[in-house]
Design a protein around this motif. Sequence first.
Motif, PDB file in Angstrom:
ATOM      1  N   VAL A  13      12.696 -61.045  -0.193  1.00 46.19           N
ATOM      2  CA  VAL A  13      11.401 -60.467  -0.572  1.00 46.19           C
ATOM      3  C   VAL A  13      11.580 -59.155  -1.328  1.00 46.19           C
ATOM      4  CG1 VAL A  13       9.227 -59.527   0.314  1.00 46.19           C
ATOM      5  CG2 VAL A  13      10.236 -61.558   1.376  1.00 46.19           C
ATOM      6  N   LEU A  14      12.445 -58.282  -0.811  1.00 55.64           N
ATOM      7  CA  LEU A  14      12.548 -56.912  -1.340  1.00 55.64           C
ATOM      8  C   LEU A  14      13.747 -56.686  -2.260  1.00 55.64           C
ATOM      9  CD1 LEU A  14      11.618 -55.038   1.972  1.00 55.64           C
ATOM     10  CD2 LEU A  14      10.140 -55.481   0.003  1.00 55.64           C
ATOM     11  N   GLU A  15      14.630 -57.659  -2.322  1.00 53.27           N
ATOM     12  CA  GLU A  15      15.808 -57.615  -3.193  1.00 53.27           C
ATOM     13  C   GLU A  15      16.622 -56.345  -2.962  1.00 53.27           C
ATOM     14  OE1 GLU A  15      13.988 -58.339  -7.029  1.00 53.27           O
ATOM     15  OE2 GLU A  15      14.105 -60.518  -6.706  1.00 53.27           O
ATOM     16  N   ASN A  16      16.921 -55.592  -4.012  1.00 50.17           N
ATOM     17  CA  ASN A  16      17.851 -54.466  -3.860  1.00 50.17           C
ATOM     18  C   ASN A  16      17.255 -53.260  -3.154  1.00 50.17           C
ATOM     19  OD1 ASN A  16      16.165 -53.512  -5.823  1.00 50.17           O
ATOM     20  ND2 ASN A  16      17.749 -53.170  -7.379  1.00 50.17           N
ATOM     21  N   TYR A  43      25.746 -63.104  -0.080  1.00 56.30           N
ATOM     22  CA  TYR A  43      24.374 -63.070  -0.573  1.00 56.30           C
ATOM     23  C   TYR A  43      24.062 -61.838  -1.421  1.00 56.30           C
ATOM     24  CZ  TYR A  43      23.774 -66.938   2.648  1.00 56.30           C
ATOM     25  OH  TYR A  43      23.894 -68.148   3.288  1.00 56.30           O
ATOM     26  N   GLY A  44      25.088 -61.079  -1.761  1.00 63.93           N
ATOM     27  CA  GLY A  44      24.902 -59.942  -2.650  1.00 63.93           C
ATOM     28  C   GLY A  44      24.035 -58.848  -2.067  1.00 63.93           C
ATOM     29  N   ILE A  45      24.210 -58.587  -0.770  1.00 60.26           N
ATOM     30  CA  ILE A  45      23.397 -57.584  -0.079  1.00 60.26           C
ATOM     31  C   ILE A  45      24.201 -56.295   0.091  1.00 60.26           C
ATOM     32  CG2 ILE A  45      22.148 -57.030   2.042  1.00 60.26           C
ATOM     33  CD1 ILE A  45      21.738 -60.065   2.420  1.00 60.26           C
ATOM     34  N   ARG A  46      23.619 -55.194  -0.271  1.00 63.40           N
ATOM     35  CA  ARG A  46      24.296 -53.900  -0.104  1.00 63.40           C
ATOM     36  C   ARG A  46      24.505 -53.615   1.387  1.00 63.40           C
ATOM     37  NH1 ARG A  46      22.184 -48.266  -0.448  1.00 63.40           N
ATOM     38  NH2 ARG A  46      20.116 -49.214  -0.685  1.00 63.40           N
TER      39      ARG A  46
END
Length: 251
Positions: A13-16, A43-46
């Motif tokens: 929902v909120l992406e980066n 999943y490319g999550i910080r």
Amino acid sequence: MDSAFLLKTAHDVLENRVAAITIQSRIFPGREISEAEQFCRQYGIRQIICEVDELSIEGFSHNPHNRCYLCKRRMMEQVMKAAQAEHLAYIVEGSNLDDDGDYRPGHQAVAELGIKSPLREAGLSKAQIRSLSRQMGLTTWDKPSFACLASRFVYGETITPEKLSMVEKGEQLLLDMGFYQVRVRIHGLMARIEVLPQDFEQLLQEDLRQHIVNQFLEYGFMHVSLDLLGYRTGSMNQGIEAGSINLYGKI
């Protein structure tokens, strides 16, 4: 599994604008940190790693009944500092509806600090979260239930780095041998192994049983037992009443 589902949903929902804050400490096995890092990479999550030394918390190592509160309070305070440094406005955590059925003083710390528990507020059970995770294709959908290694200690027994390591090694051995849901509860130098009842027969096969005993003795245990009640969450909390602990309830 719960936090992974919450994190992935928030990120969708909120992406980066979302980041994962992962606690690294002696009460969590190394495999948990590795799995969290792998999930975020996939999943490319910080991800932000936040180190916490629970054994430095006053009273924690004595393992009082409110140990979970002391620990969760310190953890969440550190998470809040990390979030502020990253300009993150809100903090959420992964407790679900099923968590209300056990003695969990850590919930008090979460509430006091204003941290939200969206899964519990939405009325989602662990079974529902598993089902939704599977539908989303998350690799964590069938991850076994887990609680920190400090929860393996009988209340009042001193928590030490050496005994935490003994418990971690014991549980990792059982997981490596193919047992799905395991706990190694520690009572002094006695290990009380919990596995699913359907796994009793496998564990008691002579070669496996002897290997487990030999390894546990090498880890530092002097006695190794199998709990005939089998795996269950919160078994160290049974019998909490009127400020006293009786592991197996009233006698």
